[in-house]
Design an enzyme around this catalytic site. Sequence first.
Site, PDB file in Angstrom:
ATOM      1  N   ASP A  30      24.561  54.803  68.519  1.00  0.00           N
ATOM      2  CA  ASP A  30      24.386  56.180  68.989  1.00  0.00           C
ATOM      3  C   ASP A  30      23.185  56.227  69.934  1.00  0.00           C
ATOM      4  O   ASP A  30      22.135  55.648  69.657  1.00  0.00           O
ATOM      5  CB  ASP A  30      24.166  57.116  67.795  1.00  0.00           C
ATOM      6  CG  ASP A  30      24.346  58.576  68.179  1.00  0.00           C
ATOM      7  OD1 ASP A  30      25.292  59.197  67.690  1.00  0.00           O
ATOM      8  OD2 ASP A  30      23.530  59.089  68.976  1.00  0.00           O
ATOM      9  N   ILE A  31      23.350  56.928  71.036  1.00  0.00           N
ATOM     10  CA  ILE A  31      22.298  56.977  72.064  1.00  0.00           C
ATOM     11  C   ILE A  31      21.080  57.795  71.594  1.00  0.00           C
ATOM     12  O   ILE A  31      19.966  57.600  72.084  1.00  0.00           O
ATOM     13  CB  ILE A  31      22.891  57.538  73.381  1.00  0.00           C
ATOM     14  CG1 ILE A  31      22.066  57.098  74.579  1.00  0.00           C
ATOM     15  CG2 ILE A  31      23.028  59.057  73.348  1.00  0.00           C
ATOM     16  CD1 ILE A  31      22.776  57.315  75.918  1.00  0.00           C
ATOM     17  N   ASN A  87      31.802  64.970  61.871  1.00  0.00           N
ATOM     18  CA  ASN A  87      31.512  66.370  62.158  1.00  0.00           C
ATOM     19  C   ASN A  87      32.750  66.992  62.797  1.00  0.00           C
ATOM     20  O   ASN A  87      33.378  66.368  63.654  1.00  0.00           O
ATOM     21  CB  ASN A  87      30.324  66.484  63.113  1.00  0.00           C
ATOM     22  CG  ASN A  87      29.031  65.995  62.482  1.00  0.00           C
ATOM     23  OD1 ASN A  87      28.813  66.181  61.289  1.00  0.00           O
ATOM     24  ND2 ASN A  87      28.178  65.366  63.261  1.00  0.00           N
ATOM     25  N   GLY A  93      29.054  70.791  63.627  1.00  0.00           N
ATOM     26  CA  GLY A  93      28.081  70.105  64.489  1.00  0.00           C
ATOM     27  C   GLY A  93      28.699  69.111  65.449  1.00  0.00           C
ATOM     28  O   GLY A  93      28.003  68.244  65.982  1.00  0.00           O
ATOM     29  N   GLN A  94      30.022  69.231  65.685  1.00  0.00           N
ATOM     30  CA  GLN A  94      30.674  68.287  66.600  1.00  0.00           C
ATOM     31  C   GLN A  94      30.303  68.612  68.049  1.00  0.00           C
ATOM     32  O   GLN A  94      30.354  69.777  68.471  1.00  0.00           O
ATOM     33  CB  GLN A  94      32.199  68.358  66.428  1.00  0.00           C
ATOM     34  CG  GLN A  94      32.937  67.284  67.222  1.00  0.00           C
ATOM     35  CD  GLN A  94      34.431  67.220  66.900  1.00  0.00           C
ATOM     36  OE1 GLN A  94      34.958  68.057  66.158  1.00  0.00           O
ATOM     37  NE2 GLN A  94      35.098  66.234  67.460  1.00  0.00           N
ATOM     38  N   HIS A 100      35.156  60.513  65.808  1.00  0.00           N
ATOM     39  CA  HIS A 100      34.212  59.415  65.576  1.00  0.00           C
ATOM     40  C   HIS A 100      33.598  59.556  64.198  1.00  0.00           C
ATOM     41  O   HIS A 100      33.340  60.658  63.724  1.00  0.00           O
ATOM     42  CB  HIS A 100      33.123  59.376  66.647  1.00  0.00           C
ATOM     43  CG  HIS A 100      32.444  60.690  66.863  1.00  0.00           C
ATOM     44  ND1 HIS A 100      33.021  61.719  67.567  1.00  0.00           N
ATOM     45  CD2 HIS A 100      31.238  61.152  66.449  1.00  0.00           C
ATOM     46  CE1 HIS A 100      32.203  62.746  67.588  1.00  0.00           C
ATOM     47  NE2 HIS A 100      31.110  62.438  66.909  1.00  0.00           N
ATOM     48  N   LEU A 101      33.377  58.392  63.602  1.00  0.00           N
ATOM     49  CA  LEU A 101      32.738  58.328  62.292  1.00  0.00           C
ATOM     50  C   LEU A 101      31.304  57.857  62.503  1.00  0.00           C
ATOM     51  O   LEU A 101      31.077  56.796  63.084  1.00  0.00           O
ATOM     52  CB  LEU A 101      33.508  57.326  61.413  1.00  0.00           C
ATOM     53  CG  LEU A 101      32.997  57.095  59.995  1.00  0.00           C
ATOM     54  CD1 LEU A 101      33.043  58.383  59.173  1.00  0.00           C
ATOM     55  CD2 LEU A 101      33.830  56.009  59.308  1.00  0.00           C
ATOM     56  N   HIS A 102      30.339  58.667  62.052  1.00  0.00           N
ATOM     57  CA  HIS A 102      28.932  58.256  62.115  1.00  0.00           C
ATOM     58  C   HIS A 102      28.641  57.344  60.917  1.00  0.00           C
ATOM     59  O   HIS A 102      28.975  57.695  59.780  1.00  0.00           O
ATOM     60  CB  HIS A 102      27.999  59.464  61.985  1.00  0.00           C
ATOM     61  CG  HIS A 102      28.061  60.451  63.111  1.00  0.00           C
ATOM     62  ND1 HIS A 102      27.105  60.518  64.097  1.00  0.00           N
ATOM     63  CD2 HIS A 102      28.951  61.433  63.389  1.00  0.00           C
ATOM     64  CE1 HIS A 102      27.399  61.495  64.939  1.00  0.00           C
ATOM     65  NE2 HIS A 102      28.515  62.075  64.530  1.00  0.00           N
TER      66      HIS A 102
HETATM   67  P1  AMP Z   1      28.936  64.658  67.117  1.00  0.00           P
HETATM   68  O1  AMP Z   1      27.808  65.617  67.332  1.00  0.00           O
HETATM   69  O2  AMP Z   1      29.327  64.482  65.688  1.00  0.00           O
HETATM   70  O3  AMP Z   1      30.122  65.010  68.011  1.00  0.00           O
HETATM   71  O4  AMP Z   1      28.407  63.246  67.555  1.00  0.00           O
HETATM   72  C1  AMP Z   1      28.326  62.827  68.885  1.00  0.00           C
HETATM   73  C2  AMP Z   1      27.311  61.735  68.922  1.00  0.00           C
HETATM   74  O5  AMP Z   1      27.478  61.032  70.143  1.00  0.00           O
HETATM   75  C3  AMP Z   1      25.856  62.221  68.883  1.00  0.00           C
HETATM   76  O6  AMP Z   1      25.196  61.652  67.764  1.00  0.00           O
HETATM   77  C4  AMP Z   1      25.279  61.724  70.210  1.00  0.00           C
HETATM   78  O7  AMP Z   1      23.953  61.304  70.101  1.00  0.00           O
HETATM   79  C5  AMP Z   1      26.225  60.590  70.561  1.00  0.00           C
HETATM   80  N1  AMP Z   1      26.342  60.282  71.976  1.00  0.00           N
HETATM   81  C6  AMP Z   1      26.502  61.151  73.000  1.00  0.00           C
HETATM   82  N2  AMP Z   1      26.604  60.482  74.168  1.00  0.00           N
HETATM   83  C7  AMP Z   1      26.521  59.162  73.865  1.00  0.00           C
HETATM   84  C8  AMP Z   1      26.551  57.968  74.641  1.00  0.00           C
HETATM   85  N3  AMP Z   1      26.697  57.989  75.970  1.00  0.00           N
HETATM   86  N4  AMP Z   1      26.426  56.787  73.997  1.00  0.00           N
HETATM   87  C9  AMP Z   1      26.273  56.747  72.650  1.00  0.00           C
HETATM   88  N5  AMP Z   1      26.240  57.833  71.875  1.00  0.00           N
HETATM   89  C10 AMP Z   1      26.352  59.030  72.461  1.00  0.00           C
END
Ligand code: AMP
Length: 114
Positions: A30-31, A87, A93-94, A100-102
């Site tokens: 995750d960035i 999320n 919080g999406q 995607h699975l965190h």
């Molecule tokens: P969500 O809020 O559950 O939709 O999660 C989206 C996640 O994607 C967040 O934790 C962001 O930090 C992550 N994210 C957004 N852009 C990128 C990217 N370019 N590379 C890696 N992670 C990202």
Amino acid sequence: MTKTIFQKIIDRELPAEIVFEDEEIIAFWDITPAAPIHILIVPKKLITSINDIKDEDKKLIGKMFLIAKDLAKEYKINENGFRTVFNTNDDGGQTVYHLHLHLLGGRKMSWPPG
Ligand code: AMP
């Protein structure tokens, strides 16, 4: 349709630190990490959210958890523990509308989540 950020990562139009990839799933850091270990496990098939999963996705969703388990072991958070989160939509919080699975670990998680 505009590509999601994750579709651009899958298509190599955006960089990512990829830790796993096969024909169905990609996983990368995750960035904006919310924990010392924060990896996103993403199916290549575009599924917008849990609201959109279908019977035919059962194996794919199960595989996402098997990959989470393997990565948790690889990054040594399996013993202490970790959290896996999907999320969904605004209240959940999406922010990226590509399923995607965190996988979060490396610190003590609080409950309930914010
Ligand atoms: P969500 O809020 O559950 O939709 O999660 C989206 C996640 O994607 C967040 O934790 C962001 O930090 C992550 N994210 C957004 N852009 C990128 C990217 N370019 N590379 C890696 N992670 C990202």
